[in-house]
Motif scaffolding. Sequence first.
Motif, PDB file in Angstrom:
ATOM      1  N   ASN A 354       1.158  -1.214  -0.282  1.00  0.00           N
ATOM      2  CA  ASN A 354      -0.113   0.169   0.329  1.00  0.00           C
ATOM      3  C   ASN A 354       1.470   0.936  -0.169  1.00  0.00           C
ATOM      4  OD1 ASN A 354      -1.147   2.568   2.048  1.00  0.00           O
ATOM      5  ND2 ASN A 354      -2.698   1.028   1.061  1.00  0.00           N
ATOM      6  N   GLY A 355       0.192   2.257  -0.458  1.00  0.00           N
ATOM      7  CA  GLY A 355       1.196   4.097  -0.465  1.00  0.00           C
ATOM      8  C   GLY A 355      -0.252   5.059  -0.400  1.00  0.00           C
ATOM      9  N   ILE A 356      -0.238   5.336   0.616  1.00  0.00           N
ATOM     10  CA  ILE A 356      -1.049   6.572   0.928  1.00  0.00           C
ATOM     11  C   ILE A 356      -1.026   7.282  -0.435  1.00  0.00           C
ATOM     12  CG2 ILE A 356      -2.055   8.294   2.111  1.00  0.00           C
ATOM     13  CD1 ILE A 356      -2.819   5.725   2.610  1.00  0.00           C
ATOM     14  N   MET A 357      -2.360   8.164  -1.083  1.00  0.00           N
ATOM     15  CA  MET A 357      -2.400   8.899  -1.847  1.00  0.00           C
ATOM     16  C   MET A 357      -0.715   8.305  -3.159  1.00  0.00           C
ATOM     17  SD  MET A 357      -3.762  12.718  -0.917  1.00  0.00           S
ATOM     18  CE  MET A 357      -2.387  12.865   0.227  1.00  0.00           C
ATOM     19  N   ASN A 358      -0.190   7.630  -3.543  1.00  0.00           N
ATOM     20  CA  ASN A 358       0.592   7.287  -4.274  1.00  0.00           C
ATOM     21  C   ASN A 358       0.205   7.116  -5.778  1.00  0.00           C
ATOM     22  OD1 ASN A 358       2.882   6.110  -4.659  1.00  0.00           O
ATOM     23  ND2 ASN A 358       2.664   3.571  -4.641  1.00  0.00           N
ATOM     24  N   GLN A 359       1.152   8.480  -6.325  1.00  0.00           N
ATOM     25  CA  GLN A 359       1.311   9.031  -7.740  1.00  0.00           C
ATOM     26  C   GLN A 359       2.397   7.966  -8.459  1.00  0.00           C
ATOM     27  OE1 GLN A 359       1.976  12.186  -5.654  1.00  0.00           O
ATOM     28  NE2 GLN A 359       0.738  11.520  -4.730  1.00  0.00           N
ATOM     29  N   GLY A 360       3.290   6.698  -7.575  1.00  0.00           N
ATOM     30  CA  GLY A 360       4.497   6.237  -8.597  1.00  0.00           C
ATOM     31  C   GLY A 360       4.112   5.553  -9.306  1.00  0.00           C
ATOM     32  N   THR A 361       4.909   5.601 -10.326  1.00  0.00           N
ATOM     33  CA  THR A 361       4.552   4.179 -11.490  1.00  0.00           C
ATOM     34  C   THR A 361       6.687   3.389 -11.967  1.00  0.00           C
ATOM     35  OG1 THR A 361       4.661   6.352 -13.512  1.00  0.00           O
ATOM     36  CG2 THR A 361       2.760   4.730 -11.872  1.00  0.00           C
ATOM     37  N   LYS A 362       7.090   2.561 -12.129  1.00  0.00           N
ATOM     38  CA  LYS A 362       7.620   2.569 -12.804  1.00  0.00           C
ATOM     39  C   LYS A 362       7.499   3.088 -14.297  1.00  0.00           C
ATOM     40  CE  LYS A 362      10.480  -1.357 -14.602  1.00  0.00           C
ATOM     41  NZ  LYS A 362      10.410  -3.092 -14.683  1.00  0.00           N
ATOM     42  N   ASP A 363       9.710   3.235 -13.767  1.00  0.00           N
ATOM     43  CA  ASP A 363       9.999   4.362 -14.412  1.00  0.00           C
ATOM     44  C   ASP A 363      10.767   3.142 -16.323  1.00  0.00           C
ATOM     45  OD1 ASP A 363      11.152   7.096 -15.774  1.00  0.00           O
ATOM     46  OD2 ASP A 363      12.395   6.255 -15.597  1.00  0.00           O
ATOM     47  N   SER A 364      10.750   3.766 -17.745  1.00  0.00           N
ATOM     48  CA  SER A 364      10.785   2.683 -18.348  1.00  0.00           C
ATOM     49  C   SER A 364      12.031   3.521 -18.471  1.00  0.00           C
ATOM     50  CB  SER A 364      10.482   2.234 -19.357  1.00  0.00           C
ATOM     51  OG  SER A 364      10.586   3.922 -20.011  1.00  0.00           O
ATOM     52  N   SER A 365      13.409   4.086 -18.175  1.00  0.00           N
ATOM     53  CA  SER A 365      14.151   4.141 -18.107  1.00  0.00           C
ATOM     54  C   SER A 365      15.571   3.385 -17.494  1.00  0.00           C
ATOM     55  CB  SER A 365      14.821   5.278 -19.208  1.00  0.00           C
ATOM     56  OG  SER A 365      14.448   6.314 -17.605  1.00  0.00           O
ATOM     57  N   TYR A 366      14.745   2.359 -16.057  1.00  0.00           N
ATOM     58  CA  TYR A 366      15.635   2.823 -15.216  1.00  0.00           C
ATOM     59  C   TYR A 366      15.622   1.859 -15.273  1.00  0.00           C
ATOM     60  CZ  TYR A 366      17.141   2.378  -9.734  1.00  0.00           C
ATOM     61  OH  TYR A 366      16.876   1.820  -8.957  1.00  0.00           O
ATOM     62  N   ASN A 367      17.374   1.081 -14.949  1.00  0.00           N
ATOM     63  CA  ASN A 367      17.793  -0.286 -14.866  1.00  0.00           C
ATOM     64  C   ASN A 367      18.053  -0.374 -13.711  1.00  0.00           C
ATOM     65  OD1 ASN A 367      17.483  -0.591 -17.457  1.00  0.00           O
ATOM     66  ND2 ASN A 367      18.814   0.681 -18.512  1.00  0.00           N
ATOM     67  N   GLY A 368      18.124   0.018 -12.562  1.00  0.00           N
ATOM     68  CA  GLY A 368      18.638  -0.270 -10.993  1.00  0.00           C
ATOM     69  C   GLY A 368      17.722  -1.167 -10.269  1.00  0.00           C
ATOM     70  N   PRO A 369      18.560  -1.341  -9.097  1.00  0.00           N
ATOM     71  CA  PRO A 369      17.670  -2.000  -8.031  1.00  0.00           C
ATOM     72  C   PRO A 369      16.194  -1.888  -7.710  1.00  0.00           C
ATOM     73  CG  PRO A 369      19.203  -1.134  -6.967  1.00  0.00           C
ATOM     74  CD  PRO A 369      19.462  -1.043  -8.027  1.00  0.00           C
TER      75      PRO A 369
END
Length: 473
Positions: A354-369
């Motif tokens: 769960n994340g309260i008021m979570n606006q985050g999604t996966k960034d397609s260009s990110y390759n880290g952990p």
Amino acid sequence: MRIIFALIALNFTLNIYAQDSLNVEFNKPIIKENQQDIKFKNSLGELKVNLDSSGEKNIKFGLSTQFWLRYLENNPGTAVNGMLQENTYDAGLRRMRVTMQAQLSNAYSIYIQFGINNQSFISGGGSGTGANGQGKKPQMFFMDAYNELAIIPRVNSTTKKENKNHLYVGAGLHSWSGISRLTNASTTKMLTADLPVFNFPNIEVSDQFSRQFGVFFHGDYNKFNYRVAINKPFATNKQPLIGEIVDNNQTGKLSFSGYGMYQFLEKENTLLSFLPGTYIGSKKVFNIGAGIYTTSDATLAQTEDGLYKSYDNTLIGVDAFLDMPIGPKSKEMALSIYSVFYNYNFGPNYLRTNGIMNQGTKDSSYNGPIAVEGFGNAKYLLGTGNMWYTQAGFVLPNFSQKVKLQPFAAYTLKDLEGLNEIAHFYEFGANLFVLSQNAKVAYQYSSRPLFDAETKEVFTRKGEHILTLQIAL
């Protein structure tokens, strides 16, 4: 919003044209069931429309808002609005509520609560807002809508004296829940800036914002307060992948819940289901309680390809609550402590994030952990296993006639079957009370662990700063 303006207009009209048989009271001290607020300087009263000269038949209105300003340390690889962001500044409306309670007789009442939750600049939008309308115009919904009948009322209708024992029965969409005090928490009288959320074990899964449809009973037997409910959970029908367990109650079984607490010192107000997280020293309270929630065939696992198995859910809580003034009376200091132990069984290795008021999604260009919890401010909320939560607050010595300051801290231990390491969560902050709990400002910093997808062990931590502004009547 039209409903809100209509209510305000109605109250204004009643105030002007009130006759002897219809009295409207504004900003009066709250009556007997809320004695804890009478003792606090500058506290507001209630918005009440009397329907008879005695005031026993009445309608009460409530309004509240909680506005958040945040600085988020995002989980690795998070994109917000399509852009990679390690940190995000945020503003949003955590809660906005309108309540109406109609006492039609000594025996019969109606309670309604509606509003919105979790509207931010990008999330919480209603239907029809379009591609350029993210976060705009959220739809209001009902959180509570139930009728209640007094079998044994709090006040004897003939003698007008308070009954030592009382019993009420009700039905509808309600929050008379089991498991713990925190499961029945007031959102306008919290000790911390926000609730930990895992205290609502079925939140937005088989309930509607911690409410279910059903029949409930609650009352007092001397100093023992109790509440029990038989409900119809909201339908869930997720299908699990191989080796996965998910919420699926398609068999439609009922849920059974209950919570009881023994009140060693002063008795609390239980006119409504919501219990405060702090009284700021206006009462002397020490309670010990326990509760349970159970339902059959609530989760579904696919153990092998095409082989499914359902599991019953049994959730148990045991808690203790202490709130009282301490030290010299002139200093107006107070201590609030609450601790609860949960044992949750949703089936083997069940986990929920769960994340309260979570606006985050996966960034397609990110390759880290990345964290197995996901992106934004997502974290492991709960699962099958044990959890221990403790919060404590202290009202500092009186330094002003108008405000009070209450530092607080909270700690959570989560020992969940599906993880290979115990998770530790920390919060600390302070409440600045301007008009008791009617108007306050709170700051809180929260630290959360993040788990590696392969090892299921903690590999990093992230934090979250919250500044909340609350107005409640």
